[in-house]
Scaffold this active site. Structure first.
Site, PDB file in Angstrom:
ATOM      1  N   ARG A  23       2.110  82.156  86.055  1.00 24.01           N
ATOM      2  CA  ARG A  23       1.749  82.229  87.469  1.00 24.01           C
ATOM      3  C   ARG A  23       2.402  81.132  88.297  1.00 24.01           C
ATOM      4  O   ARG A  23       1.804  80.598  89.235  1.00 24.01           O
ATOM      5  CB  ARG A  23       0.235  82.180  87.637  1.00 24.01           C
ATOM      6  CG  ARG A  23      -0.441  83.415  87.067  1.00 24.01           C
ATOM      7  CD  ARG A  23      -1.790  83.537  87.673  1.00 24.01           C
ATOM      8  NE  ARG A  23      -2.558  84.657  87.159  1.00 24.01           N
ATOM      9  CZ  ARG A  23      -3.803  84.867  87.510  1.00 24.01           C
ATOM     10  NH1 ARG A  23      -4.405  84.038  88.329  1.00 24.01           N
ATOM     11  NH2 ARG A  23      -4.448  85.906  87.049  1.00 24.01           N
ATOM     12  N   ARG A  27       0.637  81.114  94.286  1.00 28.40           N
ATOM     13  CA  ARG A  27      -0.407  80.129  94.131  1.00 28.40           C
ATOM     14  C   ARG A  27      -0.198  78.882  94.974  1.00 28.40           C
ATOM     15  O   ARG A  27      -0.400  78.913  96.156  1.00 28.40           O
ATOM     16  CB  ARG A  27      -0.571  79.754  92.656  1.00 28.40           C
ATOM     17  CG  ARG A  27      -0.954  80.901  91.750  1.00 28.40           C
ATOM     18  CD  ARG A  27      -2.181  81.620  92.291  1.00 28.40           C
ATOM     19  NE  ARG A  27      -2.813  82.473  91.317  1.00 28.40           N
ATOM     20  CZ  ARG A  27      -2.338  83.660  90.918  1.00 28.40           C
ATOM     21  NH1 ARG A  27      -1.201  84.094  91.403  1.00 28.40           N
ATOM     22  NH2 ARG A  27      -3.000  84.379  90.053  1.00 28.40           N
ATOM     23  N   ARG A  36       4.562  85.263 101.949  1.00 27.33           N
ATOM     24  CA  ARG A  36       3.707  86.272 101.325  1.00 27.33           C
ATOM     25  C   ARG A  36       3.077  87.232 102.332  1.00 27.33           C
ATOM     26  O   ARG A  36       2.926  88.420 102.077  1.00 27.33           O
ATOM     27  CB  ARG A  36       2.661  85.532 100.493  1.00 27.33           C
ATOM     28  CG  ARG A  36       1.345  86.195 100.250  1.00 27.33           C
ATOM     29  CD  ARG A  36       1.389  87.096  99.043  1.00 27.33           C
ATOM     30  NE  ARG A  36       0.041  87.409  98.624  1.00 27.33           N
ATOM     31  CZ  ARG A  36      -0.739  88.296  99.223  1.00 27.33           C
ATOM     32  NH1 ARG A  36      -0.295  88.951 100.244  1.00 27.33           N
ATOM     33  NH2 ARG A  36      -1.969  88.514  98.789  1.00 27.33           N
ATOM     34  N   ASP A  72       2.329  92.269  89.306  1.00 25.69           N
ATOM     35  CA  ASP A  72       0.963  92.063  88.817  1.00 25.69           C
ATOM     36  C   ASP A  72       0.691  93.044  87.684  1.00 25.69           C
ATOM     37  O   ASP A  72       1.342  94.092  87.604  1.00 25.69           O
ATOM     38  CB  ASP A  72      -0.066  92.249  89.938  1.00 25.69           C
ATOM     39  CG  ASP A  72      -1.418  91.642  89.550  1.00 25.69           C
ATOM     40  OD1 ASP A  72      -1.619  90.438  89.767  1.00 25.69           O
ATOM     41  OD2 ASP A  72      -2.258  92.373  88.985  1.00 25.69           O
ATOM     42  N   TYR A 147     -10.347  96.028  83.414  1.00 27.93           N
ATOM     43  CA  TYR A 147     -10.423  96.187  84.876  1.00 27.93           C
ATOM     44  C   TYR A 147     -10.749  97.628  85.257  1.00 27.93           C
ATOM     45  O   TYR A 147     -11.530  97.880  86.170  1.00 27.93           O
ATOM     46  CB  TYR A 147      -9.103  95.763  85.540  1.00 27.93           C
ATOM     47  CG  TYR A 147      -8.915  94.265  85.594  1.00 27.93           C
ATOM     48  CD1 TYR A 147      -9.796  93.468  86.315  1.00 27.93           C
ATOM     49  CD2 TYR A 147      -7.854  93.643  84.947  1.00 27.93           C
ATOM     50  CE1 TYR A 147      -9.624  92.083  86.373  1.00 27.93           C
ATOM     51  CE2 TYR A 147      -7.675  92.266  85.000  1.00 27.93           C
ATOM     52  CZ  TYR A 147      -8.571  91.493  85.716  1.00 27.93           C
ATOM     53  OH  TYR A 147      -8.398  90.132  85.776  1.00 27.93           O
TER      54      TYR A 147
HETATM   55  O1  CP3 Z   1       4.064  83.552  88.153  1.00 27.75           O
HETATM   56  C1  CP3 Z   1       3.555  84.533  88.725  1.00 27.75           C
HETATM   57  O2  CP3 Z   1       2.675  84.443  89.592  1.00 27.75           O
HETATM   58  C2  CP3 Z   1       4.123  85.865  88.358  1.00 27.75           C
HETATM   59  C3  CP3 Z   1       3.458  87.020  88.872  1.00 27.75           C
HETATM   60  C4  CP3 Z   1       2.078  87.357  88.374  1.00 27.75           C
HETATM   61  C5  CP3 Z   1       0.976  87.653  89.236  1.00 27.75           C
HETATM   62  N1  CP3 Z   1      -0.047  88.126  88.480  1.00 27.75           N
HETATM   63  C6  CP3 Z   1       0.982  87.526  90.702  1.00 27.75           C
HETATM   64  C7  CP3 Z   1      -0.312  87.300  91.382  1.00 27.75           C
HETATM   65  C8  CP3 Z   1       1.659  87.577  87.075  1.00 27.75           C
HETATM   66  C9  CP3 Z   1       2.413  87.343  85.777  1.00 27.75           C
HETATM   67  C10 CP3 Z   1       0.315  88.077  87.154  1.00 27.75           C
HETATM   68  C11 CP3 Z   1      -0.419  88.521  85.976  1.00 27.75           C
HETATM   69  C12 CP3 Z   1      -1.851  88.781  86.097  1.00 27.75           C
HETATM   70  N2  CP3 Z   1      -2.525  89.405  87.118  1.00 27.75           N
HETATM   71  C13 CP3 Z   1      -2.770  88.503  85.071  1.00 27.75           C
HETATM   72  C14 CP3 Z   1      -2.414  87.901  83.742  1.00 27.75           C
HETATM   73  C15 CP3 Z   1      -2.180  86.448  83.844  1.00 27.75           C
HETATM   74  C16 CP3 Z   1      -3.412  85.601  83.771  1.00 27.75           C
HETATM   75  O3  CP3 Z   1      -3.557  84.768  84.635  1.00 27.75           O
HETATM   76  O4  CP3 Z   1      -4.184  85.739  82.819  1.00 27.75           O
HETATM   77  C17 CP3 Z   1      -4.035  88.918  85.507  1.00 27.75           C
HETATM   78  C18 CP3 Z   1      -5.338  88.785  84.748  1.00 27.75           C
HETATM   79  C19 CP3 Z   1      -3.861  89.500  86.791  1.00 27.75           C
HETATM   80  C20 CP3 Z   1      -4.877  90.110  87.673  1.00 27.75           C
HETATM   81  C21 CP3 Z   1      -5.019  89.287  88.912  1.00 27.75           C
HETATM   82  N3  CP3 Z   1      -4.142  89.364  89.983  1.00 27.75           N
HETATM   83  C22 CP3 Z   1      -5.958  88.260  89.183  1.00 27.75           C
HETATM   84  C23 CP3 Z   1      -7.098  87.853  88.271  1.00 27.75           C
HETATM   85  C24 CP3 Z   1      -5.630  87.727  90.444  1.00 27.75           C
HETATM   86  C25 CP3 Z   1      -6.297  86.553  91.125  1.00 27.75           C
HETATM   87  C26 CP3 Z   1      -7.026  86.838  92.358  1.00 27.75           C
HETATM   88  C27 CP3 Z   1      -6.977  85.645  93.278  1.00 27.75           C
HETATM   89  O5  CP3 Z   1      -6.637  85.848  94.450  1.00 27.75           O
HETATM   90  O6  CP3 Z   1      -7.281  84.545  92.828  1.00 27.75           O
HETATM   91  C28 CP3 Z   1      -4.495  88.415  90.919  1.00 27.75           C
HETATM   92  C29 CP3 Z   1      -3.774  88.183  92.183  1.00 27.75           C
HETATM   93  C30 CP3 Z   1      -2.423  87.581  92.057  1.00 27.75           C
HETATM   94  N4  CP3 Z   1      -1.460  88.062  91.233  1.00 27.75           N
HETATM   95  C31 CP3 Z   1      -1.912  86.445  92.789  1.00 27.75           C
HETATM   96  C32 CP3 Z   1      -0.570  86.302  92.378  1.00 27.75           C
HETATM   97  C33 CP3 Z   1       0.424  85.299  92.895  1.00 27.75           C
HETATM   98  C34 CP3 Z   1      -2.662  85.533  93.773  1.00 27.75           C
HETATM   99  C35 CP3 Z   1      -3.217  86.053  94.958  1.00 27.75           C
HETATM  100  C36 CP3 Z   1      -2.320  86.629  96.024  1.00 27.75           C
HETATM  101  O7  CP3 Z   1      -1.297  86.034  96.405  1.00 27.75           O
HETATM  102  O8  CP3 Z   1      -2.758  87.682  96.493  1.00 27.75           O
END
Ligand code: CP3
Length: 343
Positions: A23, A27, A36, A72, A147
């Site tokens: 990630r 972030r 974004r 994602d 999910y």
């Molecule tokens: O480095 C990276 O960020 C690469 C891209 C990436 C994202 N999600 C972008 C993202 C990757 C590899 C993921 C994988 C992902 N998504 C996982 C597995 C990794 C892990 O952390 O265990 C999981 C469980 C998800 C599902 C998911 N998507 C969650 C739990 C969340 C968090 C919600 C939040 O807002 O806190 C997301 C949203 C998400 N996916 C964000 C990003 C950069 C953050 C929020 C956003 O910008 O909307």
């Protein structure tokens, strides 16, 4: 120059421990927030120019040894119309969760170019710009299923386990479809130019070893078996999986991810020789003053003791409250101090 990331994944000779962060895209980066936009992350992922730029940002900023595609784990299921979105601050939410055999009809096979052409456009745009490997990825069958069944992030996975134990045949069919979806998605990403892949089974640690082996491992193995033909290294990752590391290695990856709860030296004893490890700095430790962070980074390197099969990473993903400056210092320290002995 050959990639230290790919060399470490295969346990081949290289000079310095490679490092990237799960990630890392998004972030905590202000340049991410700037580009974004509002709305669902799925909208940003739909725009290859935006997604490519977000993929490249951490490589420029941190000097990491690999990029990870900005996408994602719910993108494939969303793309075939299952009715999934990602709520900011919450995570994946599903309009009508999976609950019966009739819901299998909502899970047709993925046609990667037709359904997720925008993801592949991002891959193609990014690999032209990168001088480090691009890691493609997919969600593992269990984590994606959790999910779809729960409808939103869960602490107990009660509905998931109820279906798993109550109707193992239906649960198995669901995971089988998700395994092929993951393999199809990874295959398309590698064919578009990704040089490695990671299977995220983030929530597998909720399971006992017996349940993992019986209900989940066969399906994750399907993903690695199918993707093994691609000739690029595969990483298998989960959180809280200290007791599952051996089983996760048995799925067939080249690299197993380890979180901070299990020392790398202990994890080594739980996976067969020849499997590389990825990890395992506690992301929360990066919130401490730098001298404490530095000591934690050095402790991870010391615990690995120069073993050539090590990719430095966090034990889980970058959280929004982390200071990008600290992650930059972590990369510099790993590159300065991470000596590798000959295989
Ligand atoms: O480095 C990276 O960020 C690469 C891209 C990436 C994202 N999600 C972008 C993202 C990757 C590899 C993921 C994988 C992902 N998504 C996982 C597995 C990794 C892990 O952390 O265990 C999981 C469980 C998800 C599902 C998911 N998507 C969650 C739990 C969340 C968090 C919600 C939040 O807002 O806190 C997301 C949203 C998400 N996916 C964000 C990003 C950069 C953050 C929020 C956003 O910008 O909307």
């Amino acid at each position: 120059m050959p990639s230290p990331f790919l060399a470490a994944a295969r346990g081949e000779p290289h000079d310095t421990v490679p490092v990237w962060f799960m990630r890392q895209a998004g972030r905590s980066l202000p340049e991410y927030r700037a580009i974004r936009g509002e709305g669902s992350i799925l909208d940003a992922i739909h725009q290859p120019e935006v997604a490519a730029e977000i993929t490249l940002q951490p490589v420029r900023r941190y000097g990491v040894d690999a990029a990870i595609l900005f996408s994602d784990i719910v993108v494939p299921v969303a793309a075939i119309g299952f009715g999934v979105d990602v709520a900011p601050g919450t995570g994946p939410v599903v309009e009508t969760p999976f609950s019966s055999a009739a819901d299998l009809d909502r899970l047709r096979p993925l046609e990667p170019e037709a359904d997720t052409g925008y993801v592949l456009d991002t891959v193609r745009a990014v690999v032209g710009e990168l001088d480090v490997p691009l890691i493609g990825f997919a969600g593992a069958p269990f984590t994606v299923a959790s999910y779809l069944i729960e409808g939103r992030p869960s602490r107990t996975y009660g509905k998931t386990k109820a279906l798993m134990l109550g109707d193992p045949v239906l649960f198995g069919e669901l995971l089988d479809r998700l395994a092929h979806m993951a393999a199809d998605s990874i295959t398309s990403q590698v064919q578009a130019g990704a040089s490695a892949f990671q299977l995220f089974d983030s929530w597998a640690g909720a399971l006992s070893p017996a349940h993992y082996e019986r209900f989940v491992l066969p399906h994750s193995r399907t993903v690695f078996e199918r993707c093994g033909e691609l000739g690029v290294p595969g990483i298998h990752f989960g959180v809280n999986t200290g007791e599952l590391l051996g089983s996760m290695a048995a799925a067939g990856p080249d690299v197993v991810g380890v979180d901070w709860r299990t020392p790398l030296s202990m994890a080594r004893g739980r996976v067969p020789e020849g499997i590389a490890l990825q990890g395992n700095l506690d992301p929360a430790a990066c919130l401490a003053p730098w001298p404490a962070v530095e000591a934690e980074v050095r402790a991870v390197l010391a615990d690995n003791a120069g073993h050539p099969g090590h990719i430095f990473n966090l034990g889980h993903g970058v959280t929004p409250d982390l200071d990008p400056g600290v992650l930059e210092q972590v990369v510099d320290l790993v590159h300065a101090e991470g000596e590798v002995r000959s295989p």
